[in-house]
Scaffold this motif. Structure first.
Motif, PDB file in Angstrom:
ATOM      1  N   MET A 263      13.662  -8.425  16.899  1.00 51.60           N
ATOM      2  CA  MET A 263      13.593  -7.198  16.100  1.00 51.60           C
ATOM      3  C   MET A 263      12.197  -6.585  16.265  1.00 51.60           C
ATOM      4  N   ASN A 264      12.140  -5.312  16.694  1.00 53.23           N
ATOM      5  CA  ASN A 264      10.829  -4.693  16.887  1.00 53.23           C
ATOM      6  C   ASN A 264      10.221  -4.286  15.539  1.00 53.23           C
ATOM      7  N   GLU A 265       8.975  -3.776  15.584  1.00 54.13           N
ATOM      8  CA  GLU A 265       8.238  -3.513  14.357  1.00 54.13           C
ATOM      9  C   GLU A 265       8.896  -2.427  13.500  1.00 54.13           C
ATOM     10  N   VAL A 266       9.404  -1.374  14.138  1.00 49.51           N
ATOM     11  CA  VAL A 266      10.052  -0.294  13.380  1.00 49.51           C
ATOM     12  C   VAL A 266      11.278  -0.828  12.648  1.00 49.51           C
ATOM     13  N   LEU A 267      12.131  -1.579  13.361  1.00 49.30           N
ATOM     14  CA  LEU A 267      13.328  -2.123  12.731  1.00 49.30           C
ATOM     15  C   LEU A 267      12.969  -3.117  11.624  1.00 49.30           C
ATOM     16  N   ARG A 268      11.947  -3.926  11.853  1.00 50.65           N
ATOM     17  CA  ARG A 268      11.533  -4.895  10.842  1.00 50.65           C
ATOM     18  C   ARG A 268      11.119  -4.180   9.552  1.00 50.65           C
ATOM     19  N   GLN A 269      10.374  -3.102   9.674  1.00 48.09           N
ATOM     20  CA  GLN A 269       9.914  -2.396   8.485  1.00 48.09           C
ATOM     21  C   GLN A 269      11.056  -1.673   7.780  1.00 48.09           C
ATOM     22  N   LEU A 270      12.014  -1.166   8.536  1.00 43.66           N
ATOM     23  CA  LEU A 270      13.183  -0.544   7.907  1.00 43.66           C
ATOM     24  C   LEU A 270      13.972  -1.569   7.099  1.00 43.66           C
ATOM     25  N   HIS A 271      14.050  -2.788   7.605  1.00 44.28           N
ATOM     26  CA  HIS A 271      14.753  -3.847   6.876  1.00 44.28           C
ATOM     27  C   HIS A 271      13.949  -4.303   5.663  1.00 44.28           C
ATOM     28  N   GLN A 272      12.635  -4.254   5.739  1.00 45.15           N
ATOM     29  CA  GLN A 272      11.782  -4.730   4.651  1.00 45.15           C
ATOM     30  C   GLN A 272      11.665  -3.742   3.494  1.00 45.15           C
ATOM     31  N   ARG A 273      11.671  -2.453   3.784  1.00 45.51           N
ATOM     32  CA  ARG A 273      11.362  -1.444   2.773  1.00 45.51           C
ATOM     33  C   ARG A 273      12.321  -1.522   1.583  1.00 45.51           C
ATOM     34  N   LYS A 274      11.771  -1.493   0.378  1.00 43.22           N
ATOM     35  CA  LYS A 274      12.554  -1.547  -0.851  1.00 43.22           C
ATOM     36  C   LYS A 274      11.905  -0.626  -1.871  1.00 43.22           C
ATOM     37  N   SER A 275      12.614  -0.317  -2.938  1.00 41.37           N
ATOM     38  CA  SER A 275      12.055   0.538  -3.985  1.00 41.37           C
ATOM     39  C   SER A 275      10.992  -0.230  -4.765  1.00 41.37           C
ATOM     40  N   VAL A 276       9.856   0.427  -5.023  1.00 38.67           N
ATOM     41  CA  VAL A 276       8.741  -0.166  -5.761  1.00 38.67           C
ATOM     42  C   VAL A 276       8.388   0.753  -6.921  1.00 38.67           C
ATOM     43  N   ARG A 277       8.381   0.194  -8.125  1.00 41.61           N
ATOM     44  CA  ARG A 277       8.137   0.990  -9.333  1.00 41.61           C
ATOM     45  C   ARG A 277       6.871   0.569 -10.095  1.00 41.61           C
ATOM     46  N   VAL A 278       6.164  -0.423  -9.592  1.00 40.65           N
ATOM     47  CA  VAL A 278       4.929  -0.867 -10.248  1.00 40.65           C
ATOM     48  C   VAL A 278       3.829  -0.866  -9.193  1.00 40.65           C
ATOM     49  N   TYR A 279       2.735  -0.164  -9.492  1.00 42.06           N
ATOM     50  CA  TYR A 279       1.687   0.029  -8.499  1.00 42.06           C
ATOM     51  C   TYR A 279       0.339  -0.467  -9.018  1.00 42.06           C
ATOM     52  N   GLU A 280      -0.518  -0.836  -8.082  1.00 43.40           N
ATOM     53  CA  GLU A 280      -1.890  -1.173  -8.431  1.00 43.40           C
ATOM     54  C   GLU A 280      -2.601   0.072  -8.977  1.00 43.40           C
ATOM     55  N   ASP A 281      -3.557  -0.162  -9.833  1.00 41.20           N
ATOM     56  CA  ASP A 281      -4.300   0.943 -10.432  1.00 41.20           C
ATOM     57  C   ASP A 281      -5.418   1.389  -9.488  1.00 41.20           C
ATOM     58  N   ARG A 282      -5.018   1.996  -8.389  1.00 46.39           N
ATOM     59  CA  ARG A 282      -5.994   2.546  -7.446  1.00 46.39           C
ATOM     60  C   ARG A 282      -5.365   3.728  -6.723  1.00 46.39           C
ATOM     61  N   PRO A 283      -6.167   4.708  -6.386  1.00 47.45           N
ATOM     62  CA  PRO A 283      -5.624   5.921  -5.766  1.00 47.45           C
ATOM     63  C   PRO A 283      -5.222   5.689  -4.316  1.00 47.45           C
ATOM     64  N   VAL A 284      -4.387   6.571  -3.835  1.00 44.01           N
ATOM     65  CA  VAL A 284      -4.056   6.603  -2.409  1.00 44.01           C
ATOM     66  C   VAL A 284      -5.137   7.421  -1.713  1.00 44.01           C
ATOM     67  N   GLU A 285      -5.764   6.829  -0.718  1.00 44.88           N
ATOM     68  CA  GLU A 285      -6.865   7.487  -0.027  1.00 44.88           C
ATOM     69  C   GLU A 285      -6.392   8.791   0.614  1.00 44.88           C
TER      70      GLU A 285
END
Length: 245
Positions: A1-23
């Protein structure tokens, strides 16, 4: 499985985030990736709203089915179906121009959603988590005013983003259905569609009374819910407003 396919399989909904801004450079990379998405006729029938105002985010958290995590999300993007730009320029340069209609709305909605998915995938590749908020299509009249949306611009999807907490990283992704279950060859297969109970057995690991109870609870939580009725009402109003002459 290449990197693109691996990340598509890994991605999930995330509703809790660290308290830091997105650069800023990371946000820019996500937005650039969104704009590289496929688009009908290369028209880019969407506008992306980058919601940075804390008060607006708090209002969206309330209006989108009371979800407080929206207000805490470091990055909130709203993808709007937008035929306003093209319609205005057509009217400037062409003598006879028809007004946008329902088919144009559906095409612009597709453009906006494809761009949103590009953003979600790009965010995951950069270490961010994301969560789609379908409730942005509820309370149409309120969101239209809150976001200053002109005619022929409507919200299609909202995406909350941020760096996931360690707990969110460890949390397993909910199981998806199989390719066999969802892919029909050369046309819609009613017999395969009728196998939905078996699909749910395989996905949820439930059977008999346990499966029946799961379906009942899921129906009450999603299909028979107040937010589902409001979404239908709101979308009807959205289409009426778009197509009104």
């Amino acid at each position: 499985m290449n990197e693109v396919l691996r990340q598509l399989h890994q991605r999930k909904s995330v509703r809790v985030y660290e308290d830091r801004p997105v650069e800023p450079e990371v946000k820019r990379a996500i937005l650039e990736a969104a704009i590289q998405a496929p688009t009908a006729g290369n028209m880019a029938l969407y506008t992306i709203l980058d919601v940075t105002d804390p008060e607006k985010k708090a209002s969206l958290a309330k209006s989108c089915d009371d979800q407080p995590f929206i207000a805490k999300a470091p990055m909130v993007l709203i993808f709007c179906a937008d035929y306003r730009r093209w319609y205005d320029v057509f009217c400037q340069y062409v003598d006879e121009v028809r007004k946008p209609d329902m088919g144009d709305l559906f095409l612009a909605e597709a453009d906006a959603l494809i761009a949103a998915q590009n953003a979600a995938v790009a965010a995951h590749s950069l270490g961010l988590g994301s969560c789609y908020i379908g409730d942005i299509t509820e309370n149409y009249e309120y969101h239209k005013k809150l976001l200053n949306l002109p005619k022929y611009v409507v919200p299609a999807a909202m995406l909350c983003l941020g760096y996931p907490t360690e707990q969110q990283l460890r949390r397993p992704k909910p199981p998806r259905h199989s390719v066999t279950a969802l892919v029909h060859e050369n046309g819609y297969d009613l017999e395969k569609s009728a196998q939905m109970p078996r699909m749910l057995e395989a996905q949820q690991g439930k059977s008999g009374e346990e499966l029946a109870d799961y379906i009942l609870r899921f129906c009450q939580r999603k299909w028979n819910s107040d937010f589902s009725a409001e979404m239908s009402r709101s979308c009807t109003e959205m289409v009426r407003d778009w197509c009104e002459r």
